[in-house]
Design a protein around this motif. Sequence first.
Motif, short mmCIF file in Angstrom:
data_model
loop_
_atom_site.label_atom_id
_atom_site.label_comp_id
_atom_site.label_asym_id
_atom_site.label_seq_id
_atom_site.Cartn_x
_atom_site.Cartn_y
_atom_site.Cartn_z
N PHE A 85 61.71 -65.92 -13.68
CA PHE A 85 61.91 -67.34 -13.14
C PHE A 85 62.43 -67.82 -12.23
N PHE A 86 63.63 -66.84 -12.08
CA PHE A 86 64.56 -66.96 -10.79
C PHE A 86 63.84 -66.59 -9.49
N ALA A 87 63.10 -65.66 -9.74
CA ALA A 87 62.58 -64.85 -8.33
C ALA A 87 61.69 -65.81 -7.71
N PRO A 88 61.10 -66.60 -7.73
CA PRO A 88 60.43 -67.44 -6.93
C PRO A 88 61.30 -68.29 -5.98
N GLN A 89 62.27 -68.43 -6.37
CA GLN A 89 63.46 -69.48 -5.73
C GLN A 89 64.11 -68.33 -4.62
#
Lengths: 112, 494
Positions: B94-98
Amino acid sequence: MEFIMAILAGILFTTGIYNLLQKQLLRIIIGTGLISHGAHLFILTMGELKTGKPPILTEGVENYTDPLPQALILTSIVISFGVTSLLLVLAYRASQVNGTDNMEQLRGNDYE
Amino acid sequence: MSNLAALPIILPLLAGIVVAFIHKKTKIVRILSQVISVVNLIAVAWVFLQVQQNGSIILETGGWAAPYGIILVGDLLSMTLVLTTNIIAVACVFFAPQSLSKHQEEYYFYSFFFLLVAGVSGAFLTGDLFNLFVFFEVLLMASYGLIVLGNGKVQLRESIKYVLINLFSSMLFVTTIAFLYSVVGTVNMAQIAVRVQEVEQQGILTTIGILFFFVFATKAAVFPLYYWLPRPYISPNPVVSALFGALLTKVGIYSILRTFTLMFNQDVQLTHTLFIYLAALTMLFGVIGALSTHNVKLIIAYNIIPAVGFMLMGIGIFSEVSISGTIYYLVHDMIIKGALFLLVGALVYVAGTSDLRKMGGLIHHHPVLGWMFFMASLVLAGIPPFSGFIGKLLLLRGGLAQDELMIVIVALISSLLILFSMIRIFIRGFWGEKTENPYPERKRKAAKMAWPVAILLSFSVLLGVGAEWFYPTIQSIAEYLMDPQIYIDSVLKE
């Protein structure tokens, strides 16, 4: 036979480590290749070397070669093959981007 | 025999392959990866509950009985660690796209990510020493892919060092397996454990044990083999650093824990005393590294090393209390290191620099980030009632019970220094005069980065506050590890 193989593996290890300690990237990669060859020969030797015996245990066969080390080596060869090719590509890119293949100059500092 | 043991490996493996085929469609891949990760977490949690209620699940692949075929052993220790791995995986996905650029996301980040999770889960689950090597390679291959993702100048330079050291230690691993095979004639862990007792020359086994220790110590970054760790870990994207920091060194520690409780426990006097001394040096040198730099990422990366020292200390003391401390600390450290690397990634993103001397006053603009970081520092240093405290308490109690005063003192000193190194980031980076926000437009994205970290932190707090609730499980794992006969019987079914 085991004795000769052990010495051969030892020579591969020493030359591999010697190359690993060089500054030029390509030499280092050749060093890793030599070390992995040494390791593979070593596994083969550890499973006892027998000439001309089947790697199978069925009725009627009393003297057989241990098939497990061969299976292990095959796995290990494939893996080291993959890693070495990746390493070559990586080294090529890194030396192009950084403009040098000398490990001394590839040290780097804190704030980049 | 139950196929459930393979579930935590197969699901991410398939996901990794599927995602590779549609890598250009970033939006679909992103949502698909998030859904699969959550599903995988739920599935693993379910398997964990099954194991907790009914005991270990063992899968004999291909139907070959235990000493001959490759087996997967899902016992309580393995499943606990697999569950933790998946919690971190969910937070990271969930952190990755940011944090990733479009290019990085497009070029197989999610594939490598899933393969890494599959490799780590496999390494935890396998009951075969050679298979452990194979899963090590699976996770290393995925990590090579992740570390070069982005193709930066520094990144390429550091990844060469990372690949080289891992390649070398893998070759040492294979050689050591060959040594062990020639002595005991098997690579099945349970059968090794049986045959190790029967071998007459115990000296050679101790030598092989030490060789194994050096292989795993290279992966786990134990003194004096930690020198490769800090720089490669800070060069890739924060989410990759978080995965590495949370998972990779812990696989090394798990392997030490497994091999030295199950197989090489015949010369405890020699091997485990060595561990205690190395643990003390690991703690000290790691924390000195953390204090020596102003680079925030490097501070966190160096903080991995003393944590490894703490876990090794528990293995070295080798009593039920200390082993349970090691397991508790292992779970705690996986979660908190994941959270810290993500937090620091967000911090560097909003500050625009990783140099501590150029930061200041960020808490005025990003209060949530600041207080989360403060809490994470307290968790890491082991301030009660957070999870680090429980782990350290168990370790220190184990140490005092065995009269290992030296290591207890070193552990306490290094805890204090860890707190100091972390608080330094908080004081220099977040406190201070209110300055103009260097990147006001980054505020929204930073808020999006905060909530996966918040999930990890809440797990960490839960682990500390709800210690009463988790401790019986951890204690039963420790009891189980101290009696290798249970493992042997469950695998070989004698």
